[in-house]
Enzyme design. Structure first.
Site, mmCIF file in Angstrom:
data_model
loop_
_atom_site.group_PDB
_atom_site.id
_atom_site.type_symbol
_atom_site.label_atom_id
_atom_site.label_comp_id
_atom_site.label_asym_id
_atom_site.label_seq_id
_atom_site.Cartn_x
_atom_site.Cartn_y
_atom_site.Cartn_z
ATOM 1 N N HIS A 122 -21.985 2.386 39.710
ATOM 2 C CA HIS A 122 -20.569 2.571 40.011
ATOM 3 C C HIS A 122 -20.318 4.051 40.244
ATOM 4 O O HIS A 122 -20.873 4.917 39.561
ATOM 5 C CB HIS A 122 -19.693 2.068 38.860
ATOM 6 C CG HIS A 122 -18.268 1.867 39.275
ATOM 7 N ND1 HIS A 122 -17.375 2.909 39.389
ATOM 8 C CD2 HIS A 122 -17.585 0.746 39.636
ATOM 9 C CE1 HIS A 122 -16.202 2.441 39.791
ATOM 10 N NE2 HIS A 122 -16.303 1.141 39.954
ATOM 11 N N HIS A 123 -19.465 4.358 41.240
ATOM 12 C CA HIS A 123 -19.171 5.751 41.587
ATOM 13 C C HIS A 123 -18.578 6.514 40.411
ATOM 14 O O HIS A 123 -18.639 7.763 40.359
ATOM 15 C CB HIS A 123 -18.211 5.784 42.780
ATOM 16 C CG HIS A 123 -18.437 6.938 43.714
ATOM 17 N ND1 HIS A 123 -18.800 8.198 43.274
ATOM 18 C CD2 HIS A 123 -18.336 7.033 45.065
ATOM 19 C CE1 HIS A 123 -18.913 9.007 44.312
ATOM 20 N NE2 HIS A 123 -18.642 8.333 45.407
ATOM 21 N N ALA A 124 -17.999 5.809 39.446
ATOM 22 C CA ALA A 124 -17.459 6.484 38.262
ATOM 23 C C ALA A 124 -18.553 7.206 37.484
ATOM 24 O O ALA A 124 -18.283 8.171 36.763
ATOM 25 C CB ALA A 124 -16.746 5.477 37.358
#
Length: 459
Positions: A122-124
């Site tokens: 996830h880009h987070a």
């Protein structure tokens, strides 16, 4: 990013497809990932919602490596097309919000004994530069030796277990209060610098007005109108690849007095121009989104350190050199914008909104571009994963409602380009890929300088 993950068209999965010359050793790849999970706490942490606060990282007490690392056999004789289709399906699947947001598949069964490694995060968790740093740790520099030496087991960087959300909110408020003096001081120093650089009161007022103008441009940049050819959306991702020889690409850019990034973006725009012409649609410009790296030199991996940049992408009847010049001028202005990071100051306030409200605000803003593109420095030396050499590394960034998200990572002697396309907006992916290839060939032909000839082409 995490709050909007509930909406399929706004999911923020980042995928790396690594092509390997053979199947990696099963035992060694388990050992490499176990060591990575032990050494990098974030890989053992999940995100939990905090009412009235920000999503928080907490340790996943149920962490199991087997949930995140799997083998995916393909039908015998499969090629890169089957790998890309599997990676796209994997990317579109939602993350399990009860576990750390990453997974990796070892894809076997490719013709010639080859294999692939598909990493989804996830880009987070991180931006592209941080993900390349992670891959560098997983890879080794010799076939016989496993990845970079990991440290001893590291404790999670967050609270263990699943602490009460009230405690998490209390910690966040405490952290914000502690950080408030620094933020006030930072804002004061910005104003002070503007005043010091001016002569007298009128000069100070003028400098502050310039900074206010920079904030206005950063918060509401000028945009081109989206192309009518690309307006359809079905939010189905299709992955395509292109390879460009790095040395020739650099030489072509240098011969034109441009940077590699200028040549890359100009090449993409040339491909868009060809695609429009072949479909009988005349468009002079399209809106582009481009992340601008604000990561401090030497900063540790992980996290996101970029500011959103907006460009007007020239199509029309322009040659590649003119496109490079126009793109270079816009990128230079962006990088030198005093208030480049101003939009980031709104994020803590926006993220406290309900997910539906946040999606209504951010969704149309992100989908307003016809192209999102990025360029990330990769690994130049030969690298191996559990005994298998990584011959290519294709990056695929998320597709937040835009027709095309195209990313470049340098790998060895190649520029590996991963194109994530909305299959309704780019209805003829084969034609679009050919148009991009022909445009990049046109850039490479400038290697000998304007008017020169080059026989080298991309694959």
């Amino acid at each position: 990013m995490w709050r909007m993950d509930h909406f399929p068209n706004l999911r923020s999965a980042v995928v790396c497809v690594v092509v390997l010359d053979r199947e990696p050793d099963a035992t060694r790849i388990q050992q490499i990932h176990r060591a990575a999970a032990q050494s990098i706490p974030r890989l053992r942490e999940k995100l939990v919602e905090v009412p009235l606060g920000l999503p928080a990282w907490v340790a996943d007490e149920r962490f199991e490596l087997g949930v995140h690392l799997r083998v995916h056999p393909l039908a015998a004789g499969a090629g890169i097309r089957e790998v890309l289709d599997h990676a796209a399906e994997m990317a579109m699947a939602p993350f399990d919000h009860a576990r750390p947001p990453w997974e990796a598949h070892v894809v076997t069964g490719m013709k010639g004994g080859g294999a692939a490694y598909v990493l989804k995060l996830h880009h987070a968790l991180s931006d592209g530069i941080g993900i390349v740093q992670l891959l560098s740790m997983l890879f080794s520099r010799r076939r016989e030796i496993d990845g970079a030496p990991f440290s001893q087991v590291a404790a999670p960087s967050t609270m263990p277990g699943s602490p009460a959300t009230l405690r998490l909110l209390g910690r966040q408020l405490e952290r914000r209060l502690r950080d408030l003096p620094r933020r006030v001081r930072s804002g004061y120093e910005i104003v002070q610098r503007q005043v010091r650089s001016a002569e007298g009161l009128s000069g100070a007022v003028s400098e502050l007005a310039k900074y206010a103008g920079s904030v206005r441009r950063a918060m509401a940049p000028l945009m081109a109108e989206p192309s009518p050819l690309l307006k359809a959306r079905n939010h189905r991702w299709r992955f395509e690849t292109l390879d460009v020889p790095l040395a020739k690409f650099k030489a072509a850019a240098k011969a034109c007095g441009a940077t590699l990034n200028d040549a890359y973006v100009a090449g993409l725009l040339g491909g868009f121009a060809r695609y429009h012409r072949e479909n009988g649609v005349e468009v002079d410009e399209i809106p582009i989104g481009m992340p601008i790296n604000v990561r401090a030199q030497g900063a540790a991996g992980g996290g996101n350190h970029f500011a959103p940049g907006q460009l007007v992408g020239p199509l029309g009847e322009l040659g590649p050199m003119e496109r490079m010049r126009l793109i270079g001028a816009q990128v230079s202005r962006l990088r030198n914008e005093p208030a480049l990071s101003a939009p980031l100051a709104l994020m803590p306030m926006l993220v406290s909104l309900p997910s539906d409200t946040l999606a209504k605000i951010m969704g149309p803003k992100m989908a307003a571009n016809d192209l999102q593109c990025s360029n990330v420095p990769g690994l130049r030396e030969d690298v191996f994963l559990a005994g298998a050499q990584a011959t290519r590394l294709y990056p695929y960034a998320p597709l937040p409602g835009v027709p095309a998200m195209i990313s470049l990572v340098t790998h060895g002697e190649n520029c590996c380009i991963g194109m994530n396309l909305d299959s309704a907006a780019i209805a003829d992916a084969a034609r679009f890929t050919r148009c991009q290839r022909e445009s990049l060939d046109e850039i490479l032909a400038l290697e000998a300088g304007p008017g020169g000839k080059s026989k080298r082409a991309i694959r």
